[in-house]
Design a protein around this motif. Sequence first.
Motif, PDB file in Angstrom:
ATOM      1  N   PRO A 124       0.783  -1.211  -0.037  1.00 15.71           N
ATOM      2  CA  PRO A 124       0.027  -0.058  -0.121  1.00 15.71           C
ATOM      3  C   PRO A 124       0.790   1.217   0.178  1.00 15.71           C
ATOM      4  CG  PRO A 124      -0.129  -1.003   2.137  1.00 15.71           C
ATOM      5  CD  PRO A 124       0.518  -2.094   1.226  1.00 15.71           C
ATOM      6  N   GLY A 125       1.992   1.420   0.615  1.00 15.06           N
ATOM      7  CA  GLY A 125       3.040   2.569   0.624  1.00 15.06           C
ATOM      8  C   GLY A 125       3.061   2.999  -0.565  1.00 15.06           C
ATOM      9  N   LEU A 126       3.780   1.740  -1.474  1.00 16.35           N
ATOM     10  CA  LEU A 126       3.971   2.439  -2.955  1.00 16.35           C
ATOM     11  C   LEU A 126       2.879   2.747  -3.877  1.00 16.35           C
ATOM     12  CD1 LEU A 126       6.377   2.738  -4.978  1.00 16.35           C
ATOM     13  CD2 LEU A 126       6.672   0.435  -5.419  1.00 16.35           C
ATOM     14  N   LEU A 127       1.795   1.747  -3.780  1.00 12.97           N
ATOM     15  CA  LEU A 127       0.697   1.976  -4.664  1.00 12.97           C
ATOM     16  C   LEU A 127       0.078   3.313  -4.198  1.00 12.97           C
ATOM     17  CD1 LEU A 127      -0.560  -1.753  -5.576  1.00 12.97           C
ATOM     18  CD2 LEU A 127       1.115  -0.347  -6.644  1.00 12.97           C
ATOM     19  N   LEU A 128      -0.319   3.529  -3.087  1.00 15.95           N
ATOM     20  CA  LEU A 128      -1.053   4.594  -2.599  1.00 15.95           C
ATOM     21  C   LEU A 128      -0.268   6.102  -3.061  1.00 15.95           C
ATOM     22  CD1 LEU A 128      -2.919   3.486   0.722  1.00 15.95           C
ATOM     23  CD2 LEU A 128      -3.665   3.765  -1.729  1.00 15.95           C
ATOM     24  N   ALA A 129       1.181   5.907  -2.791  1.00 14.85           N
ATOM     25  CA  ALA A 129       1.839   7.111  -3.118  1.00 14.85           C
ATOM     26  C   ALA A 129       1.891   7.363  -4.884  1.00 14.85           C
ATOM     27  CB  ALA A 129       3.435   6.732  -2.737  1.00 14.85           C
ATOM     28  N   LEU A 130       1.819   6.434  -5.540  1.00 12.52           N
ATOM     29  CA  LEU A 130       1.910   6.366  -7.063  1.00 12.52           C
ATOM     30  C   LEU A 130       0.313   6.920  -7.125  1.00 12.52           C
ATOM     31  CD1 LEU A 130       3.371   3.043  -8.040  1.00 12.52           C
ATOM     32  CD2 LEU A 130       4.302   5.379  -8.856  1.00 12.52           C
ATOM     33  N   GLN A 131      -0.644   6.535  -6.582  1.00  7.85           N
ATOM     34  CA  GLN A 131      -1.938   7.252  -6.863  1.00  7.85           C
ATOM     35  C   GLN A 131      -1.794   8.786  -6.627  1.00  7.85           C
ATOM     36  OE1 GLN A 131      -5.167   5.714  -4.271  1.00  7.85           O
ATOM     37  NE2 GLN A 131      -6.639   6.075  -6.040  1.00  7.85           N
ATOM     38  N   LYS A 132      -1.272   8.984  -5.563  1.00  6.80           N
ATOM     39  CA  LYS A 132      -1.187  10.541  -5.143  1.00  6.80           C
ATOM     40  C   LYS A 132      -0.668  11.200  -6.156  1.00  6.80           C
ATOM     41  CE  LYS A 132      -3.373  10.677  -0.899  1.00  6.80           C
ATOM     42  NZ  LYS A 132      -4.335  11.589  -0.623  1.00  6.80           N
ATOM     43  N   ILE A 133       0.625  10.863  -6.703  1.00  3.80           N
ATOM     44  CA  ILE A 133       1.494  11.421  -7.362  1.00  3.80           C
ATOM     45  C   ILE A 133       0.879  11.681  -8.879  1.00  3.80           C
ATOM     46  CG2 ILE A 133       3.869  11.572  -8.408  1.00  3.80           C
ATOM     47  CD1 ILE A 133       3.704  12.601  -5.281  1.00  3.80           C
ATOM     48  N   ALA A 177       8.870  -7.415  -3.483  1.00  2.00           N
ATOM     49  CA  ALA A 177       8.401  -7.864  -5.099  1.00  2.00           C
ATOM     50  C   ALA A 177       6.995  -7.781  -5.472  1.00  2.00           C
ATOM     51  CB  ALA A 177       9.048  -9.310  -5.030  1.00  2.00           C
ATOM     52  N   MET A 178       6.107  -7.749  -4.557  1.00  2.00           N
ATOM     53  CA  MET A 178       4.909  -7.566  -4.847  1.00  2.00           C
ATOM     54  C   MET A 178       4.703  -6.122  -5.544  1.00  2.00           C
ATOM     55  SD  MET A 178       3.096  -9.939  -1.836  1.00  2.00           S
ATOM     56  CE  MET A 178       1.313  -9.363  -2.051  1.00  2.00           C
ATOM     57  N   ALA A 179       4.985  -5.306  -4.771  1.00  2.00           N
ATOM     58  CA  ALA A 179       4.863  -3.773  -4.769  1.00  2.00           C
ATOM     59  C   ALA A 179       5.731  -3.363  -6.109  1.00  2.00           C
ATOM     60  CB  ALA A 179       5.637  -3.161  -3.675  1.00  2.00           C
ATOM     61  N   ALA A 180       6.781  -3.971  -6.291  1.00  2.00           N
ATOM     62  CA  ALA A 180       7.593  -3.738  -7.464  1.00  2.00           C
ATOM     63  C   ALA A 180       6.668  -4.039  -8.732  1.00  2.00           C
ATOM     64  CB  ALA A 180       8.953  -4.231  -7.460  1.00  2.00           C
ATOM     65  N   SER A 181       6.639  -5.075  -8.830  1.00  2.00           N
ATOM     66  CA  SER A 181       5.673  -5.918  -9.818  1.00  2.00           C
ATOM     67  C   SER A 181       4.447  -4.990 -10.036  1.00  2.00           C
ATOM     68  CB  SER A 181       5.457  -7.234  -9.477  1.00  2.00           C
ATOM     69  OG  SER A 181       4.456  -7.850 -10.970  1.00  2.00           O
ATOM     70  N   ALA A 182       3.655  -4.774  -9.069  1.00  3.06           N
ATOM     71  CA  ALA A 182       2.549  -3.825  -9.281  1.00  3.06           C
ATOM     72  C   ALA A 182       2.843  -2.492  -9.686  1.00  3.06           C
ATOM     73  CB  ALA A 182       1.840  -3.896  -8.011  1.00  3.06           C
ATOM     74  N   ALA A 183       3.855  -2.047  -9.304  1.00  2.00           N
ATOM     75  CA  ALA A 183       4.151  -0.654  -9.685  1.00  2.00           C
ATOM     76  C   ALA A 183       4.419  -0.634 -11.317  1.00  2.00           C
ATOM     77  CB  ALA A 183       5.448   0.061  -9.057  1.00  2.00           C
ATOM     78  N   VAL A 184       5.040  -1.639 -11.668  1.00  2.00           N
ATOM     79  CA  VAL A 184       5.576  -1.570 -13.152  1.00  2.00           C
ATOM     80  C   VAL A 184       4.537  -1.753 -14.079  1.00  2.00           C
ATOM     81  CG1 VAL A 184       6.614  -3.047 -14.832  1.00  2.00           C
ATOM     82  CG2 VAL A 184       7.925  -2.730 -12.784  1.00  2.00           C
ATOM     83  N   SER A 227      12.214   0.861   4.037  1.00  2.00           N
ATOM     84  CA  SER A 227      13.555   0.443   2.996  1.00  2.00           C
ATOM     85  C   SER A 227      12.953  -0.489   1.962  1.00  2.00           C
ATOM     86  CB  SER A 227      14.528  -0.283   3.795  1.00  2.00           C
ATOM     87  OG  SER A 227      14.177  -1.471   4.381  1.00  2.00           O
ATOM     88  N   GLY A 228      11.980  -1.421   2.317  1.00  2.00           N
ATOM     89  CA  GLY A 228      11.357  -2.162   1.534  1.00  2.00           C
ATOM     90  C   GLY A 228      10.515  -1.446   0.306  1.00  2.00           C
ATOM     91  N   VAL A 229       9.876  -0.333   0.606  1.00  2.00           N
ATOM     92  CA  VAL A 229       9.284   0.508  -0.323  1.00  2.00           C
ATOM     93  C   VAL A 229      10.295   1.039  -1.384  1.00  2.00           C
ATOM     94  CG1 VAL A 229       8.250   2.691  -0.542  1.00  2.00           C
ATOM     95  CG2 VAL A 229       7.250   1.186   1.050  1.00  2.00           C
ATOM     96  N   ALA A 230      11.704   1.533  -0.878  1.00  2.00           N
ATOM     97  CA  ALA A 230      12.612   2.214  -1.565  1.00  2.00           C
ATOM     98  C   ALA A 230      13.117   1.010  -2.452  1.00  2.00           C
ATOM     99  CB  ALA A 230      13.882   2.558  -0.809  1.00  2.00           C
ATOM    100  N   THR A 231      13.402  -0.190  -1.976  1.00  2.00           N
ATOM    101  CA  THR A 231      14.016  -1.251  -2.907  1.00  2.00           C
ATOM    102  C   THR A 231      13.032  -1.323  -4.023  1.00  2.00           C
ATOM    103  OG1 THR A 231      15.219  -2.381  -1.037  1.00  2.00           O
ATOM    104  CG2 THR A 231      14.826  -3.743  -3.000  1.00  2.00           C
ATOM    105  N   ALA A 232      11.686  -1.506  -3.660  1.00  2.00           N
ATOM    106  CA  ALA A 232      10.828  -1.858  -4.796  1.00  2.00           C
ATOM    107  C   ALA A 232      10.668  -0.876  -5.876  1.00  2.00           C
ATOM    108  CB  ALA A 232       9.273  -2.112  -3.946  1.00  2.00           C
ATOM    109  N   LEU A 233      10.850   0.372  -5.474  1.00  2.00           N
ATOM    110  CA  LEU A 233      10.765   1.684  -6.270  1.00  2.00           C
ATOM    111  C   LEU A 233      11.728   1.426  -7.273  1.00  2.00           C
ATOM    112  CD1 LEU A 233       9.220   4.254  -6.945  1.00  2.00           C
ATOM    113  CD2 LEU A 233      10.439   5.439  -5.188  1.00  2.00           C
ATOM    114  N   VAL A 234      13.055   1.325  -6.915  1.00  2.00           N
ATOM    115  CA  VAL A 234      14.243   1.055  -7.220  1.00  2.00           C
ATOM    116  C   VAL A 234      14.168  -0.218  -8.616  1.00  2.00           C
ATOM    117  CG1 VAL A 234      16.706   0.353  -7.440  1.00  2.00           C
ATOM    118  CG2 VAL A 234      15.780   1.984  -5.798  1.00  2.00           C
ATOM    119  N   ALA A 235      13.680  -1.264  -7.977  1.00  2.00           N
ATOM    120  CA  ALA A 235      13.382  -2.333  -9.079  1.00  2.00           C
ATOM    121  C   ALA A 235      12.659  -1.916 -10.101  1.00  2.00           C
ATOM    122  CB  ALA A 235      13.182  -3.304  -8.253  1.00  2.00           C
ATOM    123  N   ALA A 236      11.451  -1.419  -9.849  1.00  2.00           N
ATOM    124  CA  ALA A 236      10.413  -0.985 -10.631  1.00  2.00           C
ATOM    125  C   ALA A 236      11.057  -0.100 -11.746  1.00  2.00           C
ATOM    126  CB  ALA A 236       9.314  -0.452 -10.162  1.00  2.00           C
TER     127      ALA A 236
END
Length: 289
Positions: A124-133, A177-184, A227-236
């Motif tokens: 939710p951290g990454l996906l909700l941030a992407l939604q906001k931005i 990994a779930m967050a990175a894939s979803a963000a992509v 830190s997991g959110v940051a890792t997911a964002l970099v991977a995406a």
Amino acid sequence: MDFKNAKELLDLCNTHNLSISEVMIEREIQLGETTAEIIDRKMSRVLEIMKDAAFLPIQNPVKSMGGLIGGEAEKLSLHHASCKSLCGDLLEKAVTYAMATLETNASMGLIVASPTAGSAGIVPGLLLALQKIYDFSDTQVKKALFNASAIGYLAMRNATVAGAVGGCQAETGIASAMAASAAVELMGGTALQCTYAASTVLMNMLGLVCDPVGGLVEYPCQNRNASGVATALVAAELALSGVTQLIPLDEMIATMYAVGKKIPVELRETALGGCATTPSACEACHMCS
């Protein structure tokens, strides 16, 4: 539409010209013998819970049951508002929402284990941030959550998401990994790029131990969600830019599982090693002699 591994998932995507989320939705409909409307309604509830868990502690900080965390999300929000943020809008919001979700969890609030309570802030951290931005609709975010659930399903079927079995790499690692894939997928990437992002995450988080202070899902769990959110964002970002992965997702899931089983029991959620046995941690939780 059932699939046992990432290779079969990608084959389905390519054969039917579907995204990972669309394959996962169809799988849920077929295997659950239900309808698209019911599936969508359930995911809407998931998203609603995620939003409450991520947003409420920012305005109304809550102390954890163990007293080790509480108020961190508010501090991050105020820091961001001061225009002195180092991370930029997207990562700052993602980290804030992730830490807020862990505050909700540790204070006995309602969260979505995605895939576990201790890693519940990352997706939710990454996906909700992407939604906001980027102003994505709830419908778009829900599709991304189906994508994330496909990666989580693969980990559950072929490995583990339990810290007691595979260390924190199995909890925050799989969540990232779930967050990175979803963000992509949310940002328009292909199914193959989604698996590249997920593989990159597991590679970068390989061997991470689970060492909760006092045996509580509070510290360092909250920081690792950040830190997991940051890792997911970099991977995406890597995947979306066209960077490929030498090691496929299936092999990285298997590798993560094999490494996890070799992690000493003291570093697999027992609070008998790592951060949990430092002098400061013992003093804070009053559980060590």
